[in-house]
Scaffold this motif. Sequence first.
Motif, short mmCIF file in Angstrom:
data_model
loop_
_atom_site.label_atom_id
_atom_site.label_comp_id
_atom_site.label_asym_id
_atom_site.label_seq_id
_atom_site.Cartn_x
_atom_site.Cartn_y
_atom_site.Cartn_z
N GLU A 73 -3.94 7.12 0.51
CA GLU A 73 -2.66 7.43 0.15
C GLU A 73 -2.36 6.61 -0.95
O GLU A 73 -1.60 7.00 -2.13
CB GLU A 73 -1.75 7.21 1.34
N PHE A 74 -2.68 5.14 -0.76
CA PHE A 74 -1.95 4.21 -1.67
C PHE A 74 -2.57 4.41 -3.24
O PHE A 74 -1.76 4.24 -4.04
CB PHE A 74 -2.26 2.69 -1.17
N CYS A 75 -3.83 4.50 -3.22
CA CYS A 75 -4.46 4.69 -4.66
C CYS A 75 -4.07 5.95 -5.11
O CYS A 75 -3.97 5.98 -6.41
CB CYS A 75 -5.85 4.47 -4.57
N ALA A 76 -3.40 7.12 -4.47
CA ALA A 76 -3.45 8.19 -4.88
C ALA A 76 -1.96 8.02 -5.62
O ALA A 76 -1.66 8.91 -6.62
CB ALA A 76 -3.35 9.36 -3.95
N HIS A 77 -1.03 7.13 -5.49
CA HIS A 77 0.19 7.19 -5.67
C HIS A 77 0.53 5.93 -6.44
O HIS A 77 1.84 5.61 -6.68
CB HIS A 77 1.28 7.20 -4.36
#
Lengths: 797, 161
Positions: A73-77
């Motif tokens: 999730e973090f790397c996608a955002h």
Amino acid sequence: MEQAFKYIGAKRRTKEAPRFLTGSGRFVADIHLPGMKHVAIVASPHPSARIISINTEAARAMPGVRYILDGEEFCAHTDTLYVGVDAPKLKRYALARDVVRYSGEWVVAVVADSRAQAEDAAELVEVEYQATPHVIDPELSLRDDAPLIHPEHGSNQLYHRKFVWGPVEAAFREAEERVSFRVTWGRSSTVPIETFGVLAQWHEADQLLDVWASIQMPKYPDQLARALRLPGNAVRVHYDVDVGGSFGLKRGIKHTVLVSYLARKVGAPVRFIEDRLENMRGGDMHGPDRFFDVEVAFNRDGIIKGLRIRAVDDVGAYAGRSPLQLGKPVSAICGPYQIHAIEYEPTSVMTNKTPQEAVRGFGQAPTNLALERTMDHVARHLGMDPIELRRKNFIRKDQFPYLIPSGSTYDSGDYHTVLDKALAAIDYPELLRQRDSLRAAGALAGIGISTCLEPSGGNSAFEPLFNAKNDTTTWMDSCLVRVDLSGAITGVMGTSSAGQGHETLVATVLGEVLEREPDKIRVVHADSLNALPSNSPVGSRMAIMLGGAAAGAARKLKATLIRLAAHNLGCAIDDIEYADGNTSVRGNPERGLSWDKLVEIAHRKFHLLPPEMEPGLQASFVWEVPTGGGLPTEDGRIQIYPCYSFEAHVLLIKIDADTGRPKILKYLCGHDCGVMINPDVVHGMTYGGIAHGIGAALYEKFAYTEEGELASGTLMDYLIPSSMEVPELHIVDHCTPSPLTTFGQKGSGESGYLGSAAAICNAVNDALAPRGKSIETLPMSNLAIWNTLHATLSATR
Amino acid sequence: MTEKTILVSLEVNGKPVSARVPARTTLVDFLRDELRLTGTHVGCEHGTCGACTVMLDGEPIRSCLVFAVQLEGQRITTVEGLTKPDGSLSILQDSFAEAHAQQCGYCTPGMLISAQSLLNNNPQPSDDEIRVAISSNLCRCTGYQQIVNAVGMAAERMAKE
């Protein structure tokens, strides 16, 4: 330059002292926001592994848990963090996605109502890994068969270049003698007593992020905004947070992006304060881990003709600015010596270790170790006194400004005098007698000397040198000064401080120029949205850059006051005399306007202002680094830092032959940083730097096991010297003013540290020499010294 | 959801205080989070750095290594309790300011507690005794030299009072 100062150089208590002495400092962990949530981290136990699955079910059911975040999730955002060299395929995020690259790398973040609840839940997060091959040794990591840490980058090498400045081949061909050796600076760091911490709050209605952090980092708000995909003016970093020690290190950008993302996601203020283990293994704040292969060519009279230095630095698993720590030493690559032919081959290599961050001196302390071991090796080879050898090779006072082969010009110095003063102050003949009588009594005793430079002024010109795509040429700093209606003065600086006494610096400089009492001047830290451009207190720059900016602002303000007086007194500007803030007409002291009157006119009486003058009373000044603005030549020559401070260390050490335990018996440092603005502050940083160097030389190491585990993740294993290991320290001052700065000042934020480890290494080797032993690897722990003493073969490589 | 809590009552800096906290609350967290006495700092949470040093009945202890509930009814002194009754600096604090014995200020409160405890028991310590007393407190900024000077200065000034 003989200049009388009113306040500069005088004894003055620091403005910061009362709040620190009463427990009233405002550190990030002291800031409490209602409804604040807390973060705990799940870290990788593997140095290299694939993440197979993450199960957060049990953790989510725990009391107080608000959010659980993984790398997917973090790397996608968010966007990847900055890499200092040209390596576009290298990505770096706060949380690992798919693979982990070092033991301690962050995998999952848990947010809960209390830190304890977050930790409880973090323990229940199940991560399944598949271990993959790892590499810990930097030389093995450079081999073709090494496992690739970032396969998309295609190599574990981050940066490599061979610089050749001057006729190196001819020097080596023609010189009468040569010596080669390897010396290693161990993986240590500044390890401040306060760990890194950050608190973030997202204001949805204002679309604004507030950040409080124990930060010392140039371009921090900018990098934060980029990673969060926000405009720069949506991030407000509060620089009035006291930072509990940093020494270059506290650049918790990954922590901040993570916590900011979580604060927005959770809809509440979120705080993360590293615990000690987190700081040591996953805080990404290790220091240089570097070996040097040195070859030196010289004649039998001791004159150095040429130098070849290959430096291999292990930056760990991710690249930030760390490769650039091989770049700053280009600024002083020959040290204080006249060496006309130099080859420098820096290599930055990744391994499966905790990443490296900027450490006091930005790579200069390890380089100074290599240079000072070089001088001692040459002296030993020739049977020459190491002091005599240094004197022969020193740049002379009459040679400044002095251009070194790598393109930087040293501003000023008097190395012979500083060394002479140091030797006189410690009573060098007596020191020799003490060493020899200890030896006569059967003890191991040695004297160590180092004579080193501290490039100062914080110009980051190694960035374009190491990355052709980066043509940054300004590292400005700034100050705003305002006088309020009561006549009181306030200085505004645009960064945080970590104990360097900047409020005292600014007040002293403003007081000096305006001739007003510094104790009555208030100095505040702006936030990043109302700050003038600044670059954080790095690279021994603030005496020069913040001091210069404050002086510039004060001079503008003073000019305004004089213009105002001339206008109202009906005389020419040149006829105004200014003293202690009051003005009068030259030759007619009865006719004048006091400080209070001038302030009142400026604030209240527009009809009395000269045409075009703005009402109110304030001035700002943004200063470019002196000598800054240049780009490198094709062969890699560039002026990096403007000013060069000098330090000469002398010490006597005794080693217990049965245990290998060293004890420093006497220590003195001769120091020249030009004009000191506050001698207590300069001495304090120098003492602290020496102690830090004692740690790097003898005790401190982020040790790794063969399995890739950090073996020194607490202060029980990573040994910081206490008041028992640091001896009584003495400093003798000398002042060679810089011609480039406002008052002749140079930098001193890295003083002591830049020469102490080298001097101690020379002292230990002097002590071991009668046994035919030598040691070339830091830290020289008790065990390492004992092993060296008891090795059947000399440890020399 | 909340954890089970226990009532803890102590005397801190001469004043009775009490709060309900989870049993696992350390003394330093109790002081900082419940009483908002944030002068006492946390550096390692394993009893090594000394930043959290406070006085228990006049003797220095690590407040990170003890639970608040263990000290029920005891007398604690923190850095906030070192100033004179009018809030001005004590002789030791003033000597630190004069000798520039603090830089970043993070180890300073623990250092002051250790030094004050020494001076309470030994009003005329030698430099070696000062070094032994503060060896329980790590400092990264000062190299200890100006701290040793400050404690020696405070001892001299106290003797003259």
